[in-house]
Each structure stands twice: as structure tokens, then as C-alpha cells.
Design a protein around this motif. Structure first.
Motif, PDB file in Angstrom:
ATOM      1  N   PHE A   8      14.389   4.476   0.414  1.00 21.24           N
ATOM      2  CA  PHE A   8      15.348   2.966   0.692  1.00 21.24           C
ATOM      3  C   PHE A   8      13.663   1.904   0.915  1.00 21.24           C
ATOM      4  CE2 PHE A   8      15.929   0.304   3.954  1.00 21.24           C
ATOM      5  CZ  PHE A   8      17.192  -0.787   3.691  1.00 21.24           C
ATOM      6  N   LEU A   9      12.736   2.136   1.680  1.00 24.35           N
ATOM      7  CA  LEU A   9      11.443   1.319   0.972  1.00 24.35           C
ATOM      8  C   LEU A   9      11.278   0.829   0.514  1.00 24.35           C
ATOM      9  CD1 LEU A   9       9.943   2.231   4.912  1.00 24.35           C
ATOM     10  CD2 LEU A   9      11.393   0.854   4.718  1.00 24.35           C
ATOM     11  N   ASP A  11      12.255   0.927  -2.919  1.00 24.52           N
ATOM     12  CA  ASP A  11      13.437   0.400  -3.890  1.00 24.52           C
ATOM     13  C   ASP A  11      13.605  -1.542  -3.202  1.00 24.52           C
ATOM     14  OD1 ASP A  11      13.534   3.042  -4.900  1.00 24.52           O
ATOM     15  OD2 ASP A  11      16.182   2.865  -3.845  1.00 24.52           O
ATOM     16  N   LYS A  12      13.826  -1.069  -2.054  1.00 26.88           N
ATOM     17  CA  LYS A  12      13.568  -2.641  -0.432  1.00 26.88           C
ATOM     18  C   LYS A  12      11.705  -3.727  -1.712  1.00 26.88           C
ATOM     19  CE  LYS A  12      17.084  -2.481   0.538  1.00 26.88           C
ATOM     20  NZ  LYS A  12      18.072  -3.754   0.165  1.00 26.88           N
ATOM     21  N   HIS A  13      10.826  -2.726  -1.656  1.00 23.35           N
ATOM     22  CA  HIS A  13       9.791  -3.648  -2.054  1.00 23.35           C
ATOM     23  C   HIS A  13       9.437  -3.572  -3.332  1.00 23.35           C
ATOM     24  CE1 HIS A  13       7.156  -3.274   1.655  1.00 23.35           C
ATOM     25  NE2 HIS A  13       7.065  -2.089   1.769  1.00 23.35           N
ATOM     26  N   ALA A  15      12.171  -4.664  -5.366  1.00 20.48           N
ATOM     27  CA  ALA A  15      13.401  -5.171  -5.400  1.00 20.48           C
ATOM     28  C   ALA A  15      12.195  -7.312  -4.730  1.00 20.48           C
ATOM     29  CB  ALA A  15      14.585  -5.075  -4.752  1.00 20.48           C
ATOM     30  N   ARG A  16      11.811  -6.310  -3.885  1.00 18.22           N
ATOM     31  CA  ARG A  16      11.314  -8.043  -3.367  1.00 18.22           C
ATOM     32  C   ARG A  16      10.161  -8.423  -4.727  1.00 18.22           C
ATOM     33  NH1 ARG A  16       6.623  -9.088   1.464  1.00 18.22           N
ATOM     34  NH2 ARG A  16       5.861  -6.854   0.456  1.00 18.22           N
TER      35      ARG A  16
END
Length: 207
Positions: A8-9, A11-13, A15-16
Motif C-alpha cells: 500500500f505504501l 503504491d501510494k508513493h 502514485a504521488r
């Protein structure tokens, strides 16, 4: 579980990072910009040869660290941390790794898995001999001396000098930078900063 959280972390990084690139919000950092956990970004390797003015991650220094897992062994670090950092750092042109965590037991993993690694943090808790042997001249030996010698109420200049001299001896032949950080106080004596710099320069010139 932990793998799901790390994914999750990751993928969010990513995406940012995509958002910043798509909206042209990235700036070059191959100059006097602070990169990693200390040091400057000067390099002729960035941006990439096909750079057209639109800054991409591949044109930049990236940074990763894992201070929170200082008590975790190399195998667990590779499985639960590095595996999830790699898709992020591989997006960048060059990579800085590490902060206060000792990396001597992780250097083989970092060198093997991060081909664009260039800048490695050598904290006061790192085995300097191991780091010097593994890093050589290919990587920046970014040494962070123990700030207590300079920041405590009774500054110990003899100990600070021994620390610098010993590191320069150990890392002879490496590409060394010295960064005095985590200096949360100088006990109202700003002259200590200049004195440390003069000491470091003098000892470096003696090598």
C-alpha cells in the motif's frame, strides 16, 4: 499483514510521484540542492541526455532509508522493506540511501539491487571499515560524525579530531564527504561550527 501494508505504501508513493511528474511539479536537484540525508546534488550524470525541460524522476536524485528497521536482520530487511522500496528508487536517475541507521550489514543488498545507487550514508553506528571496503570510489561515502563531541556542554575537540582523522584513514581512496548534522544545540556557542569545519579541512588536506 505487513506485506499488504508495505505494498500500500509503495503504491501510494508511486502514485504521488506520477502526479508530480504529470503536473510538472518536479525540479532538478543536480546542483547545490540538499539531497538524501545530507550533502549536495552536484553531478554531471543528471539530468538525462534526452532531457527536454520537463523534469522526470529519471532526471533527479532520489532518496530512501529505513531507520525504523535498525534492529531487523538483512533477510527481513530485504523481504519487508527493500523489496517495496525498489520500484520507487528505480524510477530515479541516481539514488541516495540511508540516514542514521548503520548500513554495513545491508550494503551488499543495496549494491546488488540498486544499480543507480551513488550516495550512501555512513552514520556514527556504521562499521566504517566494512563500508569503505564495499563502497570504494564508486559511491559517495557520506560520513556523519558523532555530533556529541561538538554539541555537548564541554566540547571535546581532541575526540572530534581523532574521529575525523580515523575516518579519513579508514576511508582513504574513497569518495568521502563529511556532514556534521543532528546538531540540535551548540550551547549558545556558534563559533563551534566554524572550528569544526576548519579542523575537518585541515585534516583532509593532510591526507
Amino acid at each position: 499483514d505487513l506485506h499488504r501494508m508495505m505494498a500500500f505504501l509503495r503504491d501510494k508513493h508511486l502514485a504521488r510521484l506520477e502526479f508530480l511528474e504529470q503536473h510538472d511539479l518536479l525540479s532538478l536537484n543536480n546542483d547545490k540542492t540538499y539531497v538524501g540525508s545530507g550533502g549536495f546534488g552536484w553531478t554531471h550524470e543528471l539530468p538525462q541526455p534526452d532531457f527536454d525541460g520537463h523534469v522526470r524522476p529519471i532526471d533527479l536524485w532520489g532518496f530512501a532509508e529505513s531507520q525504523e528497521t535498525v534492529g531487523v536482520g538483512p533477510e527481513q530487511f530485504e523481504e519487508f522493506v527493500l523489496r517495496y522500496q525498489l520500484p520507487i528508487v528505480q524510477r530515479f536517475g541516481l539514488v541516495c540511501y540511508g540516514c542514521c541507521e548503520p548500513l554495513d550489514k545491508r550494503l551488499d543488498l543495496l549494491i546488488r539491487h540498486i544499480p543507480n545507487l551513488r550516495h550512501v550514508s555512513i552514520s556514527p553506528w556504521c562499521n566504517r571499515e566494512v563500508a569503505a571496503e564495499k563502497l570504494g570510489r564508486r559511491y559517495v561515502f557520506s560520513w556523519k560524525p558523532n555530533p556529541a563531541y561538538v554539541c555537548s556542554p564541554g566540547a571535546d575537540w581532541a575526540a572530534a579530531e581523532r574521529d575525523i582523522r580515523e575516518t579519513l584513514r579508514i576511508a582513504r581512496g574513497c569518495c568521502v564527504e563529511m556532514i556534521l548534522k543532528d546538531t540540535h544545540t551548540f550551547c549558545n556557542d556558534r563559533s563551534r561550527v566554524g572550528q569544526w569545519v576548519k579542523t575537518a579541512l585541515r585534516l583532509a588536506e593532510e591526507q
